[in-house]
Motif scaffolding. Structure first.
Motif, PDB file in Angstrom:
ATOM      1  N   TRP A 100       0.829  -1.256  -0.133  1.00 54.02           N
ATOM      2  CA  TRP A 100       0.078  -0.086  -0.141  1.00 54.02           C
ATOM      3  C   TRP A 100       1.041   1.229   0.170  1.00 54.02           C
ATOM      4  O   TRP A 100       2.142   1.056   0.262  1.00 54.02           O
ATOM      5  N   ALA A 101       0.205   2.305  -0.374  1.00 53.03           N
ATOM      6  CA  ALA A 101       0.976   3.542  -0.562  1.00 53.03           C
ATOM      7  C   ALA A 101       1.667   3.790   0.976  1.00 53.03           C
ATOM      8  O   ALA A 101       1.111   3.895   1.904  1.00 53.03           O
ATOM      9  N   GLY A 102       2.933   4.127   0.754  1.00 52.97           N
ATOM     10  CA  GLY A 102       3.709   4.201   2.038  1.00 52.97           C
ATOM     11  C   GLY A 102       4.570   3.314   2.712  1.00 52.97           C
ATOM     12  O   GLY A 102       5.575   3.273   3.325  1.00 52.97           O
ATOM     13  N   SER A 103       4.235   1.845   2.071  1.00 51.75           N
ATOM     14  CA  SER A 103       5.087   0.780   2.384  1.00 51.75           C
ATOM     15  C   SER A 103       6.023   0.426   1.566  1.00 51.75           C
ATOM     16  O   SER A 103       6.605  -0.635   1.833  1.00 51.75           O
ATOM     17  N   GLU A 104       6.256   0.988   0.373  1.00 51.13           N
ATOM     18  CA  GLU A 104       7.055   0.519  -0.932  1.00 51.13           C
ATOM     19  C   GLU A 104       8.317   0.378  -0.375  1.00 51.13           C
ATOM     20  O   GLU A 104       9.093  -0.834  -0.756  1.00 51.13           O
ATOM     21  N   ARG A 105       8.873   1.176   0.506  1.00 49.98           N
ATOM     22  CA  ARG A 105      10.407   1.142   0.792  1.00 49.98           C
ATOM     23  C   ARG A 105      10.767  -0.133   1.762  1.00 49.98           C
ATOM     24  O   ARG A 105      11.869  -0.705   1.281  1.00 49.98           O
ATOM     25  N   LEU A 106       9.867  -0.752   2.485  1.00 48.46           N
ATOM     26  CA  LEU A 106      10.066  -1.974   3.123  1.00 48.46           C
ATOM     27  C   LEU A 106      10.285  -2.971   2.058  1.00 48.46           C
ATOM     28  O   LEU A 106      11.260  -3.985   2.334  1.00 48.46           O
ATOM     29  N   PHE A 107       9.417  -2.977   1.207  1.00 51.17           N
ATOM     30  CA  PHE A 107       9.635  -4.141  -0.004  1.00 51.17           C
ATOM     31  C   PHE A 107      11.024  -4.103  -0.761  1.00 51.17           C
ATOM     32  O   PHE A 107      11.431  -5.116  -0.849  1.00 51.17           O
ATOM     33  N   PHE A 108      11.478  -2.968  -0.995  1.00 52.66           N
ATOM     34  CA  PHE A 108      12.616  -2.902  -1.425  1.00 52.66           C
ATOM     35  C   PHE A 108      13.909  -3.149  -0.648  1.00 52.66           C
ATOM     36  O   PHE A 108      14.617  -3.775  -1.207  1.00 52.66           O
ATOM     37  N   GLU A 109      13.780  -2.567   0.508  1.00 48.43           N
ATOM     38  CA  GLU A 109      14.868  -2.652   1.193  1.00 48.43           C
ATOM     39  C   GLU A 109      14.874  -4.049   1.745  1.00 48.43           C
ATOM     40  O   GLU A 109      16.216  -4.650   2.088  1.00 48.43           O
ATOM     41  N   PHE A 110      14.052  -4.990   2.003  1.00 47.69           N
ATOM     42  CA  PHE A 110      14.267  -6.071   2.717  1.00 47.69           C
ATOM     43  C   PHE A 110      13.820  -7.089   1.605  1.00 47.69           C
ATOM     44  O   PHE A 110      13.568  -8.294   1.871  1.00 47.69           O
ATOM     45  N   ASP A 111      13.852  -6.658   0.380  1.00 51.03           N
ATOM     46  CA  ASP A 111      13.635  -7.720  -0.821  1.00 51.03           C
ATOM     47  C   ASP A 111      12.455  -8.503  -0.580  1.00 51.03           C
ATOM     48  O   ASP A 111      12.293  -9.990  -0.619  1.00 51.03           O
ATOM     49  N   LEU A 112      11.211  -8.008  -0.465  1.00 52.50           N
ATOM     50  CA  LEU A 112       9.867  -8.771  -0.304  1.00 52.50           C
ATOM     51  C   LEU A 112       9.045  -8.873  -1.343  1.00 52.50           C
ATOM     52  O   LEU A 112       9.163  -7.774  -1.973  1.00 52.50           O
ATOM     53  N   VAL A 113       8.461  -9.652  -1.549  1.00 60.30           N
ATOM     54  CA  VAL A 113       7.444  -9.969  -2.833  1.00 60.30           C
ATOM     55  C   VAL A 113       6.111  -9.438  -2.407  1.00 60.30           C
ATOM     56  O   VAL A 113       5.574 -10.339  -1.671  1.00 60.30           O
ATOM     57  N   PRO A 114       5.420  -8.405  -2.764  1.00 62.61           N
ATOM     58  CA  PRO A 114       4.327  -8.069  -2.665  1.00 62.61           C
ATOM     59  C   PRO A 114       3.145  -8.902  -3.295  1.00 62.61           C
ATOM     60  O   PRO A 114       3.439  -9.132  -4.565  1.00 62.61           O
ATOM     61  N   VAL A 115       1.982  -9.541  -2.389  1.00 68.28           N
ATOM     62  CA  VAL A 115       1.078 -10.231  -3.110  1.00 68.28           C
ATOM     63  C   VAL A 115      -0.058  -9.114  -3.500  1.00 68.28           C
ATOM     64  O   VAL A 115      -0.622  -8.645  -2.614  1.00 68.28           O
ATOM     65  N   ILE A 116      -0.347  -8.704  -4.541  1.00 67.39           N
ATOM     66  CA  ILE A 116      -1.247  -7.699  -5.107  1.00 67.39           C
ATOM     67  C   ILE A 116      -2.658  -8.192  -5.096  1.00 67.39           C
ATOM     68  O   ILE A 116      -2.838  -9.045  -5.532  1.00 67.39           O
ATOM     69  N   VAL A 117      -3.249  -7.312  -4.193  1.00 67.24           N
ATOM     70  CA  VAL A 117      -4.705  -7.920  -3.982  1.00 67.24           C
ATOM     71  C   VAL A 117      -5.639  -6.847  -4.367  1.00 67.24           C
ATOM     72  O   VAL A 117      -6.947  -7.269  -4.178  1.00 67.24           O
ATOM     73  N   SER A 118      -5.351  -6.030  -5.189  1.00 69.33           N
ATOM     74  CA  SER A 118      -6.508  -5.012  -5.736  1.00 69.33           C
ATOM     75  C   SER A 118      -5.779  -4.200  -6.703  1.00 69.33           C
ATOM     76  O   SER A 118      -4.771  -4.318  -6.996  1.00 69.33           O
ATOM     77  N   GLU A 119      -6.955  -3.568  -7.551  1.00 70.98           N
ATOM     78  CA  GLU A 119      -6.532  -2.629  -8.569  1.00 70.98           C
ATOM     79  C   GLU A 119      -5.677  -1.415  -8.016  1.00 70.98           C
ATOM     80  O   GLU A 119      -4.885  -1.017  -8.469  1.00 70.98           O
ATOM     81  N   GLU A 120      -6.229  -1.078  -6.851  1.00 77.43           N
ATOM     82  CA  GLU A 120      -5.712   0.011  -6.262  1.00 77.43           C
ATOM     83  C   GLU A 120      -4.053  -0.275  -6.100  1.00 77.43           C
ATOM     84  O   GLU A 120      -3.265   0.443  -6.301  1.00 77.43           O
ATOM     85  N   GLN A 121      -3.826  -1.489  -5.685  1.00 74.76           N
ATOM     86  CA  GLN A 121      -2.362  -1.900  -5.231  1.00 74.76           C
ATOM     87  C   GLN A 121      -1.705  -2.102  -6.369  1.00 74.76           C
ATOM     88  O   GLN A 121      -0.345  -1.959  -6.438  1.00 74.76           O
ATOM     89  N   LEU A 122      -2.311  -2.533  -7.464  1.00 74.60           N
ATOM     90  CA  LEU A 122      -1.487  -2.667  -8.578  1.00 74.60           C
ATOM     91  C   LEU A 122      -1.008  -1.312  -9.246  1.00 74.60           C
ATOM     92  O   LEU A 122       0.092  -1.192  -9.733  1.00 74.60           O
ATOM     93  N   VAL A 123      -1.903  -0.114  -9.101  1.00 66.25           N
ATOM     94  CA  VAL A 123      -1.524   0.986  -9.155  1.00 66.25           C
ATOM     95  C   VAL A 123      -0.390   1.602  -8.531  1.00 66.25           C
ATOM     96  O   VAL A 123       0.761   2.256  -8.970  1.00 66.25           O
TER      97      VAL A 123
END
Ligand SMILES: *Cc1c(COP(=O)(O)O)cnc(C)c1O
Length: 387
Positions: A100-123
């Protein structure tokens, strides 16, 4: 040191001083993962570690599964993913709640794979990788739970969308079964068919559908990657069949006092009457430790014919009597030999001698909730994997 090692903090109780303890059998945990990997056949087998590894400790569980051979791990939140990354530098870690908006940094910094759950998250995800960054994602498709995920028709539209940004290439499709614990439920096959239609629309893509119970539904449900959770921790995945998993967690509480009471007297809040002269053991466990108030008497479940929980003391099953309180619970030990129960003894609440699913059922809940509600007052002892 994780906060669960209470003996690491000198001002707090050390091993043997605490009121209650959890013994966590890491060999059984590893054996359960191997058993689910065997049942998953040709599919890869992940391990689901959300909610602090179903209450047993994220780091210990993660290390144990990795040692047994797991390389794919699912957590619920990016914070759980970041904690797990410190323990497992080379694992693939998927975050089920997505980005979700605001959480992006954690995914890149810790090499985490997001499981996209909605059209909004896709954006949100597309914006986060718009600088050309190459970061994997998984797409969740809702095939019947109406919880998380794109609707099937939207996922199909996305698959066939010629204008779909080339940079959006999920590494896997994921869906979740609503009724896998009831193998005969018609929704299982419907979800399978809907999921297949989406997997076929995306060319040559990995796919994951089965949780623990889904693995037991058979090969059709396995796809590329299975996602067992509860079965790994010794829980029962499928309703109405014997649980084939090894117990992992044993919870015990200390007896603080043994007392005699007469027929006609009463116990605990609400004054549950005693039908006979009784010997009562007071255990240092209560609802603040996740030993739920609904496990006791005097609640509507009893009226509905669901008996209360029991514990095991010196190899004998002893029923809980009266209401569970915040820190204390009464057990009826009248039928044990006089003098055999002493203050300081430990009573097993669930684990090796008392199946966790039976205790959960007595509370009108499932073993998942019992495990993830245990709280942090237990002394936790981890039994190492046998070499
Ligand atoms: C929790 C969860 C699992 C694991 O389910 P179990 O029933 O514990 O095996 C798998 N997939 C998703 C999406 C989950 O949320």
């Amino acid at each position: 040191m994780s906060p669960h090692h209470s003996h690491a903090r000198s001002s707090l109780p050390i091993a043997g001083e605490d009121h209650a303890r959890l013994t966590i059998d890491l060999s059984a945990l590893a054996d359960n993962w191997r058993a689910m990997a065997r049942r998953s056949g040709a599919a890869r087998t992940a391990a689901v570690l959300k909610a602090d590894g179903y209450g047993i400790g994220l780091e210990h569980a993660g290390r144990t599964f990795h040692h047994a051979g797991a390389r794919d791990f699912f957590v619920a939140t990016p914070a759980e993913g970041a904690t797990l990354r410190a323990v497992l530098p080379d694992a693939r870690i998927y975050v089920l709640s997505g980005m979700w908006a605001g959480s992006e940094r954690l995914f890149f910094e810790f090499d985490l794979v997001p499981v996209i759950v909605s059209e909004e998250q896709l954006v949100v995800f597309m914006a986060a990788v718009s600088d050309g960054r190459d970061h994997p994602c998984v797409l969740h498709v809702d095939t019947g739970m109406n919880r998380l995920g794109l609707r099937v028709e939207d996922a199909l539209a996305l698959a066939n969308d010629a204008a779909r940004p080339a940079s959006f290439s999920p590494i896997m499709l994921l869906s979740h079964l609503a009724c896998a614990d009831e193998p005969a439920h018609p929704l299982n096959r419907q979800q399978l068919q809907r999921f297949r239609s989406v997997v076929e629309a995306f060319d040559d893509i990995d796919a994951s559908l089965a949780n623990s119970a889904g693995i037991f539904l058979g090969e059709d449900y396995h796809f590329t990657l299975t996602r067992p959770g509860i079965a790994l921790y010794g829980g029962s995945a499928v309703n109405g069949v014997e649980n084939p998993m090894k117990p992992v967690v044993t919870a015990e509480a200390r007896i603080l006092q043994v007392r005699e009471a007469k027929a006609g007297e009463s116990v605990s809040y609400g004054a549950t009457p005693l039908a006979r002269d009784s010997r009562i053991a007071i255990a240092a466990i209560g609802y603040a430790d996740g030993y739920m108030r609904t496990l006791g008497a005097g609640v509507p479940l009893r009226a509905a014919g669901i008996p209360g929980a029991s514990g095991v003391l010196h190899g004998r099953t002893v029923p809980l009597i009266g209401r569970v309180t915040m820190d204390l619970t009464h057990f009826d030990v009248t039928d044990l030999p006089p003098g055999s129960v002493r203050a300081g003894d430990f009573i097993e609440l669930f684990g090796r001698a008392m199946p966790i699913q039976d205790v959960a059922r007595a509370a009108g809940t499932v073993d998942y909730e019992l495990l993830t509600s245990l709280g942090n007052r237990y002394e936790r002892r981890y039994e190492a994997v046998k070499k």
